[in-house]
Enzyme design. Structure first.
Site: not given
Length: 399
Positions: A118, A176
């Site tokens: 991330d 994501d």
């Protein structure tokens, strides 16, 4: 029983407001957007007073008036400074900028974090915006180091960046992760090293092949064999079922492929984004106000919770997608985005100054299957909301 009744009342009010909204003219919405940016800046000053110097906001629980925070390590760390920078960009309020810089100092060490996929969320939403507004050599160094850390998670056999590390024998990739590729594209621009670009493109291509169903909805998770890249399993971990269309997952896909087209100008990414947009906007279970339920196949619709985080991401993505498509199609995307933005700016979803724990938006859903963060504010919803506000403001300046 009282809790269920309150939830039903909330859903009733939301559904009632759907029908009561009158569509604003473009000029009226531009004025509304400016007002929302200014009021958001005031609201974040409320947030600033509640935060410890080394902590980052995650959500707020109304019943206990509890602000939930984290250190710099989780995926949400970059959203608060990024949102502050978006608000500073228009208001020029030095207090917002000072707060953003203070949080950047705390976040900077994550440039070397190779345990997470991330880093795009964490470092590009924060340092990327900081460098865009006031370029500095140290920001460039941090972004490049962050891209190197992210690239270390790439597997050539699979053609993807690993998402979760929970099982070394299975290579897990979530939708994501499309959002983190922007950091890699930026690193190629900064360094001239095309390896970052190649990794981003490989990941986008592999994801396009395996994450999407024939109707262009997506799974949340695809599990690969790390030795040969074969697909072992497809799941939707945060959705209603493996076969369902988890709303935020669809939003990540739309945004990710719109961004991938911007960075590469490869028409297949634009086509993918258009197909995803069509799935979303023509879906029979997309509410009239265009703010989706937490899953398009959620049980209990129309009384299922909404997810403003998905709505904010979709709105921001559509505003960009509208700039890449023919006029008739572009008008459709713009109309939908304007309806979403009008809804997000309305009292149904937007907090009053001083309330909502300092967050901007109400009615987010974090992880419904785990009963985590349901009908609460979410910092990533705030971030993409401020981005959508800025994108719409800038589009208005060009007209």
């Amino acid at each position: 029983m009282r809790k269920i009744g309150g939830l039903l009342l909330c859903c009733f009010l939301l559904n009632g407001l759907n029908g009561q909204h009158q569509v604003k003219t473009r000029k009226e919405l531009q004025r509304e957007v400016i007002r929302c940016i200014n009021e958001s800046a005031q609201q974040y000053k409320v947030m600033m007073q509640r935060l410890d110097a080394a902590r980052f906001p995650v959500t707020w629980y109304a019943k206990e008036d509890k602000l939930v925070t984290s250190g710099s390590e989780p995926w949400v760390g970059g959203f608060y400074p990024g949102a502050l920078l978006y608000l500073f960009e228009y208001t020029k309020d030095s207090a917002l900028y000072k707060e953003a810089l203070q949080k950047l100092n705390v976040l900077a060490k994550e440039q070397y974090n190779k345990t997470t996929h991330d880093l795009g969320f964490m470092m590009y939403c924060s340092f990327g915006n900081a460098n865009r507004l006031a370029p500095k050599p140290e920001y460039k160094t941090i972004l490049i180091n962050s891209a190197r850390s992210l690239a270390s998670r790439f597997n050539e056999k699979v053609g993807c960046i690993r998402s979760w590390d929970s099982d070394p024998g299975r290579f897990m990739v979530i939708i994501d992760n499309m959002m983190n590729l922007e950091l890699l594209f930026e690193a190629t621009r900064m360094t001239g090293d095309s390896s970052f670009y190649r990794i981003a493109v490989a990941h986008a291509n592999t994801t396009m092949r395996h994450h999407f169903r024939p109707d262009y909805s997506s799974y949340h998770l695809v599990i690969y064999n790390p030795a040969n890249g074969s697909v072992l399993k497809k799941q939707t971990v945060q959705g209603a079922a493996d076969s369902s269309a988890w709303a935020r997952g669809q939003a990540w896909g739309l945004y990710g492929y719109t961004m991938a087209y911007r960075e590469t100008r490869d028409p297949k990414y634009l086509e993918q984004a258009r197909h995803i947009a069509r799935f979303l906007l023509q879906h029979l279970r997309l509410p009239a106000d265009k703010i989706p339920y937490w899953d398009f196949d959620a049980p209990g619709i129309p009384d299922a919770p909404r997810d403003v985080s998905a709505g904010a991401v979709i709105c921001s993505a559509l505003l960009e997608l509208a700039t890449y498509t023919p006029l008739k199609e572009s008008k459709g995307y713009m109309k939908a985005a304007e309806k979403m933005l009008q809804s997000l700016c309305s009292p149904a979803y937007r907090a009053t100054i001083g309330g909502n724990g300092g967050f901007l938006l109400k009615h987010g859903v974090g992880n419904y299957p785990r009963k985590a963060d349901i009908d609460v504010p979410l910092i990533y919803a705030d971030y993409y909301y401020t981005e959508a506000l800025q994108r719409y403001r800038k589009l208005g300046m060009k007209r």
